[in-house]
Design a protein around this motif. Structure first.
Motif, short mmCIF file in Angstrom:
data_model
loop_
_atom_site.label_atom_id
_atom_site.label_comp_id
_atom_site.label_asym_id
_atom_site.label_seq_id
_atom_site.Cartn_x
_atom_site.Cartn_y
_atom_site.Cartn_z
N THR A 229 -0.95 -4.00 -40.63
CA THR A 229 -0.53 -3.05 -39.59
C THR A 229 0.61 -3.64 -38.77
N ILE A 230 0.51 -4.92 -38.43
CA ILE A 230 1.56 -5.59 -37.65
C ILE A 230 2.87 -5.60 -38.43
N ARG A 231 2.80 -5.90 -39.71
CA ARG A 231 4.01 -5.90 -40.54
C ARG A 231 4.64 -4.51 -40.58
N ASN A 232 3.80 -3.48 -40.69
CA ASN A 232 4.31 -2.11 -40.74
C ASN A 232 4.94 -1.70 -39.41
N MET A 233 4.36 -2.16 -38.30
CA MET A 233 4.94 -1.87 -37.00
C MET A 233 6.32 -2.51 -36.88
N GLU A 234 6.45 -3.72 -37.39
CA GLU A 234 7.73 -4.41 -37.35
C GLU A 234 8.77 -3.70 -38.22
N LYS A 235 8.32 -3.10 -39.33
CA LYS A 235 9.24 -2.36 -40.21
C LYS A 235 9.72 -1.06 -39.57
N THR A 236 8.95 -0.58 -38.58
CA THR A 236 9.31 0.69 -37.92
C THR A 236 9.53 0.47 -36.42
N SER A 237 10.05 -0.69 -36.08
CA SER A 237 10.33 -1.00 -34.67
C SER A 237 11.66 -0.37 -34.25
N VAL A 238 11.96 -0.46 -32.97
CA VAL A 238 13.21 0.09 -32.45
C VAL A 238 14.40 -0.51 -33.18
N GLY A 239 15.32 0.36 -33.61
CA GLY A 239 16.50 -0.09 -34.35
C GLY A 239 16.38 0.10 -35.85
N LYS A 240 15.15 0.31 -36.34
CA LYS A 240 14.94 0.53 -37.77
C LYS A 240 14.98 2.03 -38.07
N HIS A 241 15.24 2.37 -39.33
CA HIS A 241 15.25 3.77 -39.74
C HIS A 241 13.81 4.25 -39.90
N TYR A 242 13.57 5.49 -39.51
CA TYR A 242 12.21 6.02 -39.62
C TYR A 242 11.79 6.14 -41.09
N ILE A 243 10.51 6.11 -41.33
CA ILE A 243 9.96 6.27 -42.68
C ILE A 243 9.34 7.66 -42.78
N ASP A 244 9.68 8.37 -43.83
CA ASP A 244 9.20 9.74 -44.00
C ASP A 244 7.69 9.75 -44.27
N SER A 259 10.55 14.73 -42.64
CA SER A 259 12.01 14.82 -42.68
C SER A 259 12.52 16.26 -42.66
N LYS A 260 11.72 17.18 -43.15
CA LYS A 260 12.09 18.60 -43.17
C LYS A 260 12.41 19.10 -41.77
N TYR A 261 11.76 18.54 -40.76
CA TYR A 261 11.89 19.03 -39.39
C TYR A 261 12.83 18.19 -38.53
N ILE A 262 13.07 16.94 -38.91
CA ILE A 262 13.79 16.06 -37.97
C ILE A 262 15.13 15.54 -38.48
N ASP A 263 15.42 15.62 -39.76
CA ASP A 263 16.68 15.06 -40.26
C ASP A 263 17.88 15.71 -39.57
N GLY A 264 18.78 14.87 -39.08
CA GLY A 264 19.99 15.35 -38.42
C GLY A 264 19.79 15.78 -36.99
N LYS A 265 18.60 15.57 -36.44
CA LYS A 265 18.31 16.00 -35.07
C LYS A 265 17.74 14.84 -34.25
N VAL A 266 17.89 14.93 -32.95
CA VAL A 266 17.17 14.01 -32.07
C VAL A 266 15.74 14.53 -32.02
#
Length: 373
Positions: A229-244, A259-266
């Motif tokens: 879980t800690i490793r996964n949190m580090e992979k999705t920390s601030v500055g990293k690209h989101y995982i679908d 991704s259907k709802y958020i790609d290209g949007k804030v």
């Protein structure tokens, strides 16, 4: 009546000690448990802490007592679960090892063997702090204003810090006396878990703690899970690209992708559950943000986790949650993003970069405003 029950219990204990002494090579254990009268006739079962799907034994409560007996090849950390017909349940950890183990699940007492005596000391080291935290949580849940909740949160955080410091010292002492057995494994797991919840644990620190540990400590399933879980949190920390994520939408639970709802949007993503009080407290805040910024380029998405579809739908309706709502019926979302508590409110930029995690209260809108500039 009380004297008679005590006498009967003493006789059973003496018989059990004799039987275990006669069959010492079998590593036999006997558990005597006492529970509150509301659990009369309730089912009692034993689960392996490393695999809670593995039921090791079961019985029922009679006259406020239950008895379990079995054999183990080596000590196992177990969970004793007492579940009434109405669904109420009480649980307690214990170590299954040779000897007679006594549980008082009403008074939170565990004793009878060396490892269980030590586990009891670990579990009860911070009783005063636990009582204070429970009281503050109750106050938080009934608070009527944001100012009152903030004041309670400050007190809660202060007591929680004291609790964590005290617990860590006890857990470390327990580990130092049990480095090569299951109790030591549990102690290291609790150290990693506690520091992770405080935001002080990294995969590097966890690896360092486990580097020279015994195999029983390194291979303890809960520890392996939390390090992942800690490793996964580090992979999705601030500055990293989101995982679908593969999720479900609408009442029919049609498969879809985040991704259907958020790609290209804030995008503001809220991981929540219907049973989570703090999650529900954030809903008016999210509703206000959705209303103010949805026509300015923001999309708000709720991802319901660790919940039941019916409970999710009922909460959506009763709290008038008009923004997009998706459902995760597995543990995919919490695993992928290393989420150990909810609500987890996350802000993602139009390019897919994670801009913020762990947003709450006024910080949510401030982050949104900054992202939309």
């Amino acid at each position: 009546m009380t004297k008679m029950l005590s006498y009967k219990r003493l006789i059973l204990l003496l018989i059990s000690v004799f039987m275990i002494g006669a069959c010492a090579e079998k590593q036999e254990y006997v558990i005597f448990g006492n529970v509150d009268k509301q659990y009369e006739g309730a089912e009692v079962y034993v689960l392996n802490e490393e695999n809670r799907r593995e039921k090791l034994d079961s019985t029922v409560v009679k006259d406020g007592w239950f008895r379990l007996q079995g054999e183990v090849k080596q000590p196992i950390l177990a969970v004793i679960v007492v579940k009434s017909e109405t669904g109420k349940r009480v649980t307690m950890n214990c170590v299954l090892e040779k000897g007679v183990i006594e549980l008082d699940m009403f008074e939170n007492v565990l004793k009878g063997t060396l490892k269980n005596d030590a586990l009891h000391e670990l579990n009860t080291a911070c009783e005063m702090e636990v009582e204070a935290l429970e009281m503050l949580y109750s106050q938080y849940m009934t608070a009527v204003s944001e100012e009152e909740r903030k004041a309670i949160e400050l007190k809660y955080d202060s007591v929680n810090e004291l609790y964590n410091d005290k617990y860590l010292i006890t857990a470390l002492c327990t580990y130092n006396s049990n480095k090569d057995n299951i109790l030591g494994a549990y102690s290291i797991y609790k150290i990693i878990e506690t520091e992770f919840q405080r935001g002080n644990m990294t995969s590097h620190i966890a690896d360092s703690l486990l580097q020279n540990a015994s195999s029983v400590v390194v291979n303890f399933a809960p520890t392996k899970n939390i390090v992942e879980t800690i490793r996964n949190m580090e992979k999705t920390s601030v500055g990293k690209h989101y995982i679908d994520l593969e999720l479900l939408e609408n009442v029919e639970q049609t498969p879809t992708l985040l991704s259907k709802y958020i790609d290209g949007k804030v995008a503001l993503i809220d991981f929540w559950a219907s049973w989570c009080g703090p999650c529900r407290n954030e809903m008016p805040n999210l509703a206000n943000i959705h209303k103010k910024y949805s026509d300015k380029g923001l999309v708000v998405v709720g991802v319901n986790v660790l919940d039941k579809p019916a409970a999710q739908q009922k909460t959506i309706e009763t709290m008038n949650m008009t923004w997009i709502q998706l459902l995760d019926t597995t543990t995919q979302a919490t695993n992928v993003y290393g989420i150990n508590s909810i609500p987890q409110i996350m802000l993602i930029g139009a390019d897919g970069t994670i801009l913020a995690r762990n947003l709450r209260g006024e910080d949510v809108e401030a982050a949104v405003v900054e992202a939309l500039k």
